[in-house]
Design a protein around this motif. Structure first.
Motif, PDB file in Angstrom:
ATOM      1  N   ALA A   1     -11.665  -0.736  -6.708  1.00  0.00           N
ATOM      2  CA  ALA A   1     -10.630  -0.108  -7.490  1.00  0.00           C
ATOM      3  C   ALA A   1      -9.285  -0.873  -6.621  1.00  0.00           C
ATOM      4  CB  ALA A   1     -10.493   1.177  -7.481  1.00  0.00           C
ATOM      5  N   ALA A   2      -9.337  -0.235  -5.374  1.00  0.00           N
ATOM      6  CA  ALA A   2      -8.253  -1.448  -4.660  1.00  0.00           C
ATOM      7  C   ALA A   2      -7.738  -1.886  -4.625  1.00  0.00           C
ATOM      8  CB  ALA A   2      -8.217   0.223  -2.987  1.00  0.00           C
ATOM      9  N   HIS A   3      -8.736  -2.297  -4.522  1.00  0.00           N
ATOM     10  CA  HIS A   3      -8.927  -4.335  -4.815  1.00  0.00           C
ATOM     11  C   HIS A   3      -8.286  -4.689  -5.839  1.00  0.00           C
ATOM     12  CE1 HIS A   3      -9.777  -8.517  -3.402  1.00  0.00           C
ATOM     13  NE2 HIS A   3      -9.996  -8.146  -2.373  1.00  0.00           N
ATOM     14  N   ARG A   4      -8.959  -4.347  -6.599  1.00  0.00           N
ATOM     15  CA  ARG A   4      -9.096  -4.532  -8.278  1.00  0.00           C
ATOM     16  C   ARG A   4      -6.865  -4.963  -8.470  1.00  0.00           C
ATOM     17  NH1 ARG A   4     -12.460  -2.246 -10.114  1.00  0.00           N
ATOM     18  NH2 ARG A   4     -11.312  -0.703 -11.131  1.00  0.00           N
ATOM     19  N   VAL A   5      -6.287  -3.333  -8.302  1.00  0.00           N
ATOM     20  CA  VAL A   5      -5.223  -3.156  -8.233  1.00  0.00           C
ATOM     21  C   VAL A   5      -4.299  -4.391  -7.393  1.00  0.00           C
ATOM     22  CG1 VAL A   5      -3.762  -1.559  -8.343  1.00  0.00           C
ATOM     23  CG2 VAL A   5      -5.969  -0.643  -9.263  1.00  0.00           C
ATOM     24  N   LEU A   6      -4.701  -4.035  -6.042  1.00  0.00           N
ATOM     25  CA  LEU A   6      -4.273  -5.626  -5.289  1.00  0.00           C
ATOM     26  C   LEU A   6      -3.715  -6.519  -5.796  1.00  0.00           C
ATOM     27  CD1 LEU A   6      -4.573  -3.750  -2.103  1.00  0.00           C
ATOM     28  CD2 LEU A   6      -3.289  -3.929  -3.573  1.00  0.00           C
ATOM     29  N   SER A   7      -5.518  -6.618  -6.955  1.00  0.00           N
ATOM     30  CA  SER A   7      -5.044  -8.536  -6.864  1.00  0.00           C
ATOM     31  C   SER A   7      -4.203  -8.745  -8.234  1.00  0.00           C
ATOM     32  CB  SER A   7      -6.251  -8.612  -7.312  1.00  0.00           C
ATOM     33  OG  SER A   7      -7.627  -8.418  -6.139  1.00  0.00           O
ATOM     34  N   ASP A   8      -3.545  -8.117  -8.853  1.00  0.00           N
ATOM     35  CA  ASP A   8      -2.999  -8.227 -10.185  1.00  0.00           C
ATOM     36  C   ASP A   8      -1.631  -8.796  -9.426  1.00  0.00           C
ATOM     37  OD1 ASP A   8      -1.130  -7.866 -12.259  1.00  0.00           O
ATOM     38  OD2 ASP A   8      -1.005  -6.116 -12.082  1.00  0.00           O
ATOM     39  N   PRO A   9      -1.539  -9.899 -10.159  1.00  0.00           N
ATOM     40  CA  PRO A   9      -0.256 -10.668  -9.330  1.00  0.00           C
ATOM     41  C   PRO A   9       0.789  -9.784 -10.194  1.00  0.00           C
ATOM     42  CG  PRO A   9      -1.725 -12.079 -11.662  1.00  0.00           C
ATOM     43  CD  PRO A   9      -2.214 -10.694 -10.659  1.00  0.00           C
ATOM     44  N   ASP A  10       1.228  -9.221 -10.704  1.00  0.00           N
ATOM     45  CA  ASP A  10       2.554  -8.911 -11.787  1.00  0.00           C
ATOM     46  C   ASP A  10       3.316  -7.618 -11.003  1.00  0.00           C
ATOM     47  OD1 ASP A  10       1.958 -10.962 -13.901  1.00  0.00           O
ATOM     48  OD2 ASP A  10       0.757 -10.270 -14.521  1.00  0.00           O
ATOM     49  N   ALA A  11       1.689  -7.573 -10.036  1.00  0.00           N
ATOM     50  CA  ALA A  11       2.215  -5.950  -9.167  1.00  0.00           C
ATOM     51  C   ALA A  11       3.707  -5.836  -8.679  1.00  0.00           C
ATOM     52  CB  ALA A  11       1.510  -5.019  -8.424  1.00  0.00           C
TER      53      ALA A  11
ATOM     54  N   GLU B   1      -3.075  -7.692   7.576  1.00  0.00           N
ATOM     55  CA  GLU B   1      -4.626  -7.640   6.910  1.00  0.00           C
ATOM     56  C   GLU B   1      -5.238  -7.114   5.569  1.00  0.00           C
ATOM     57  OE1 GLU B   1      -4.842  -8.765  10.903  1.00  0.00           O
ATOM     58  OE2 GLU B   1      -4.488  -6.448   9.464  1.00  0.00           O
ATOM     59  N   ILE B   2      -4.326  -5.981   5.107  1.00  0.00           N
ATOM     60  CA  ILE B   2      -4.401  -5.842   3.779  1.00  0.00           C
ATOM     61  C   ILE B   2      -3.498  -6.281   3.051  1.00  0.00           C
ATOM     62  CG2 ILE B   2      -4.265  -3.850   2.617  1.00  0.00           C
ATOM     63  CD1 ILE B   2      -6.961  -3.371   3.172  1.00  0.00           C
ATOM     64  N   ARG B   3      -2.220  -6.319   3.711  1.00  0.00           N
ATOM     65  CA  ARG B   3      -0.965  -6.783   3.006  1.00  0.00           C
ATOM     66  C   ARG B   3      -1.273  -8.341   2.277  1.00  0.00           C
ATOM     67  NH1 ARG B   3       2.544  -4.887   7.073  1.00  0.00           N
ATOM     68  NH2 ARG B   3       3.178  -6.472   7.686  1.00  0.00           N
ATOM     69  N   GLU B   4      -2.081  -9.135   2.971  1.00  0.00           N
ATOM     70  CA  GLU B   4      -2.667 -10.217   3.118  1.00  0.00           C
ATOM     71  C   GLU B   4      -3.390 -10.130   1.699  1.00  0.00           C
ATOM     72  OE1 GLU B   4      -4.392 -12.323   6.146  1.00  0.00           O
ATOM     73  OE2 GLU B   4      -1.974 -12.662   6.865  1.00  0.00           O
ATOM     74  N   VAL B   5      -4.164  -9.211   1.322  1.00  0.00           N
ATOM     75  CA  VAL B   5      -5.445  -9.116   0.320  1.00  0.00           C
ATOM     76  C   VAL B   5      -4.331  -9.142  -0.987  1.00  0.00           C
ATOM     77  CG1 VAL B   5      -6.772  -7.852  -1.344  1.00  0.00           C
ATOM     78  CG2 VAL B   5      -6.684  -8.367   1.566  1.00  0.00           C
ATOM     79  N   VAL B   6      -2.833  -8.438  -0.858  1.00  0.00           N
ATOM     80  CA  VAL B   6      -1.751  -8.415  -2.526  1.00  0.00           C
ATOM     81  C   VAL B   6      -1.821  -9.665  -3.017  1.00  0.00           C
ATOM     82  CG1 VAL B   6       0.494  -7.370  -2.992  1.00  0.00           C
ATOM     83  CG2 VAL B   6      -0.974  -6.431  -1.144  1.00  0.00           C
ATOM     84  N   ALA B   7      -1.705  -9.816  -4.189  1.00  0.00           N
ATOM     85  CA  ALA B   7      -1.106 -11.112  -5.528  1.00  0.00           C
ATOM     86  C   ALA B   7       0.213 -10.861  -5.436  1.00  0.00           C
ATOM     87  CB  ALA B   7      -2.505 -11.035  -5.922  1.00  0.00           C
ATOM     88  N   GLY B   8       0.850  -9.493  -5.910  1.00  0.00           N
ATOM     89  CA  GLY B   8       1.794 -10.300  -6.076  1.00  0.00           C
ATOM     90  C   GLY B   8       2.781  -9.600  -5.449  1.00  0.00           C
TER      91      GLY B   8
ATOM     92  N   VAL C   1      -4.314   7.599  -9.154  1.00  0.00           N
ATOM     93  CA  VAL C   1      -4.874   8.147  -7.802  1.00  0.00           C
ATOM     94  C   VAL C   1      -5.471   7.337  -7.592  1.00  0.00           C
ATOM     95  CG1 VAL C   1      -5.039   9.531  -5.627  1.00  0.00           C
ATOM     96  CG2 VAL C   1      -3.480  10.449  -7.072  1.00  0.00           C
ATOM     97  N   ILE C   2      -5.754   6.598  -6.107  1.00  0.00           N
ATOM     98  CA  ILE C   2      -7.385   5.580  -5.729  1.00  0.00           C
ATOM     99  C   ILE C   2      -7.371   6.169  -4.595  1.00  0.00           C
ATOM    100  CG2 ILE C   2      -8.071   3.834  -5.600  1.00  0.00           C
ATOM    101  CD1 ILE C   2      -6.612   2.578  -7.928  1.00  0.00           C
ATOM    102  N   PRO C   3      -8.715   6.985  -4.371  1.00  0.00           N
ATOM    103  CA  PRO C   3      -8.026   7.162  -2.937  1.00  0.00           C
ATOM    104  C   PRO C   3      -8.575   6.490  -1.877  1.00  0.00           C
ATOM    105  CG  PRO C   3      -9.494   9.000  -4.444  1.00  0.00           C
ATOM    106  CD  PRO C   3      -9.338   7.558  -5.033  1.00  0.00           C
TER     107      PRO C   3
END
Length: 215
Positions: free
Chosen positions: A51-61, A72-79, A142-144
């Motif tokens: 669920a977290a990965h899906r949200v972070l992959s949103d290019p408009d977020a 490493e986590i920040r590099e997953v972010v698409a937006g 909330v996504i735990p």
């Protein structure tokens, strides 16, 4: 005579619960603005939830983080990513900056993702942020996240519970409000104690545990 206190009726309790539910703001504003509060886990991208990965992959977020979230986590972010510099001594100013960024994103009708390390509700101010976001007129989703309290010891081959050795787990913070030191937990042979956010006081903490708490 003395006042007689009667227990509340179930009907009244139900009304109170319903009223509380009604007073919570919506999860989406009329302009489309919304907030998702996401736990990033202990720092490895592979330990993000789906669920977290899906949200972070949103290019408009608009993803709002602080420096504790790993590169490493920040590099997953698409937006878009904004990083607040939460260093010792300026944590409160950084927190206000985070709130301003979130409020600005909501005004623009954006999907704001507040990304926090570990499990945001274990010494992570997650509850405080939920209450603050509700003041902005929106109830966050909330996504735990996977808590470092359990995953970090395991990555070091230390199970926090083990049959016949440890049947209790206690979580403590290394820093209380205003940089105070929390009370020490006395040693118990069947108990595992996990300290979070304690690196800056590691030597002092270890010394006190041995000299004052029987470790």
């Amino acid at each position: 005579g003395d006042d007689v206190l009667l227990p509340p009726s179930p009907k009244r309790d139900n009304r109170t619960a319903a009223a509380t539910t009604r007073t919570k703001p919506p999860q989406r504003l009329p302009n489309g603005g919304r907030i998702t509060l996401v736990g990033a886990g202990p720092g490895l991208p592979d330990l993000l939830t789906l669920a977290a990965h899906r949200v972070l992959s949103d290019p408009d977020a608009l993803v709002v983080v602080d420096r504790l979230v790993s590169k490493e986590i920040r590099e997953v972010v698409a937006g878009e990513v904004r990083v607040a510099r939460k260093y010792p001594g300026c944590a409160e100013q950084a927190q206000e900056e985070i709130y301003e960024w979130c409020k600005g994103g909501l005004r623009e009708g954006r999907h704001v993702v507040r990304l926090k390390i570990g499990d945001p509700f274990v010494f992570g101010r997650g509850g405080e942020e939920v209450l603050e976001f509700r003041k902005f007129g929106v109830d966050p989703v909330v996504i735990p996240g996977v808590s470092a309290a359990f995953s970090a010891p395991l990555l070091g081959s230390i199970p926090v519970t083990h049959r016949g050795i440890s049947n209790q787990v206690v979580m403590c913070t290394g820093y209380g409000r205003d940089n105070t030191s929390p009370d020490l937990i006395r040693y118990h042979e069947e108990q595992t104690v996990v300290f979070l956010m304690a690196v800056g006081r590691l030597r002092e903490l270890c010394r006190n545990l041995v000299s004052k708490a029987g470790y």
